[in-house]
Design an enzyme around this catalytic site. Structure first.
Site, PDB file in Angstrom:
ATOM      1  N   SER A   1      -6.769 -36.900  37.052  1.00 20.88           N
ATOM      2  CA  SER A   1      -6.532 -37.855  36.466  1.00 20.88           C
ATOM      3  C   SER A   1      -4.955 -37.897  35.764  1.00 20.88           C
ATOM      4  CB  SER A   1      -7.355 -38.319  35.309  1.00 20.88           C
ATOM      5  OG  SER A   1      -7.006 -38.977  34.367  1.00 20.88           O
TER       6      SER A   1
ATOM      7  N   TYR B   1     -12.494 -34.960  28.381  1.00 19.82           N
ATOM      8  CA  TYR B   1     -12.219 -35.713  29.744  1.00 19.82           C
ATOM      9  C   TYR B   1     -10.846 -34.887  30.386  1.00 19.82           C
ATOM     10  CZ  TYR B   1     -11.187 -39.293  33.229  1.00 19.82           C
ATOM     11  OH  TYR B   1     -10.729 -39.747  34.586  1.00 19.82           O
TER      12      TYR B   1
END
Ligand code: NAP
Length: 251
Positions: free
Chosen positions: A146, A160
């Site tokens: 990501s 995350y």
């Protein structure tokens, strides 16, 4: 039914980026094992669409953080589709937007289990099958990182972001480890993509509300990420390994 088509496992393929990847990979000639954790109907719908394209498909339930379930999933793929040629480590979770000083260790343990251990576990089983060191015919792995790995996601979910930083490092290391064994390993690093994952962060509208932060001034679509993944899976990327491809509209 036997087939000469290569077999691809996509984790978390019932919706979002995983589902879009399943459909595009099928159009490029892959047979697909559609993994899911909870939503069997969504996975079945994707498998039906893969079959309508003309490729073989099975749905395989497994929480990627559960070793016994992952081993059973691979056993079914071996038996029902045949030798694995590719893995897309797509399954991933986020959690409610929060600062670090508000987070629990239970939240981190679940996030590491799914986003990090799940990816390593599925890759381990893929390497055991695809590596020429183990008698395999080679293959390809694409991990989902990501843009958060670069941005750090302050005030949103630094946990995350850290889990995706681990995916970048893992991609680099595994690529070097198996480069001489017929396996290419790469990652795609999506930016803000319009999928259901944002609902889990408590901000379902984030892809639209944060558009101003993106140089291209719009969120990405799942099919735009799928195109990058399927290219990395393809023979056109035959000399590409250890790469991390940003698909983020310039962010
Ligand atoms: P999504 O729409 O929330 O879909 C996630 C999929 O993963 C679902 O099909 C879900 O299946 C599955 N899943 C969740 N936990 C699982 C588990 N423990 N085991 C197996 N499957 C599991 O997510 P997405 O936006 O498509 O994201 C896909 C990947 O791209 C993730 O790794 C994510 O971190 C990454 N990514 C997304 C964005 C974005 O903006 N969307 C940006 C950067 C990176 P069930 O419904 O059956 O649980």
């Amino acid at each position: 039914m036997p087939s000469n088509c290569p077999v691809l496992l996509i984790t978390g393929a019932g919706r979002g980026i995983g589902a879009a990847t399943a459909l595009l990979a099928a159009r490029r000639g892959w047979d697909v094992a559609v993994n899911y954790a909870r939503d069997a109907d969504a996975a079945q719908g994707v498998a039906d669409q893969v079959r309508a394209i003309g490729q073989r498909a099975i749905t395989v339930a497994a929480d990627v953080a559960d070793e016994a379930a992952v081993l059973a999933m691979y056993g079914r793929i071996d038996a029902e589709l045949g030798p694995l040629g590719g893995l897309v480590n797509n399954a991933g979770i986020v959690d409610r937007q929060a600062r670090l000083d508000e987070m629990s260790i239970a939240r981190w343990q679940r996030m590491w289990a799914v986003n990090i251990s799940g990816s390593l576990l599925c890759a381990r089983e893929a390497v055991r099958r695809m590596s020429t060191r183990h008698g395999g015919a080679g293959g390809v792995i694409v991990n989902l990182s990501s843009a958060a790995a670069r941005l750090g996601s302050p005030e949103l979910y630094v946990d995350y972001a850290a889990s995706k930083g681990a995916i970048d490092t893992f991609t680099h290391g595994l690529a070097l480890e198996v480069a001489g064994e017929g396996i290419r390993v790469n990652a795609v690093r999506p930016g803000l993509i319009d999928t259901d994952i944002h609902a889990a962060s408590g901000d379902r509208g984030r892809p639209q509300s944060a558009s101003a932060l993106i140089p291209m001034k719009r969120p990405g679509r799942a099919d735009e990420v799928a195109a990058a993944i399927v290219w990395l899976l393809s023979a056109e990327a035959s000399y590409t390994t250890g790469a991390i491809l940003d698909v983020g509209g310039g962010r």
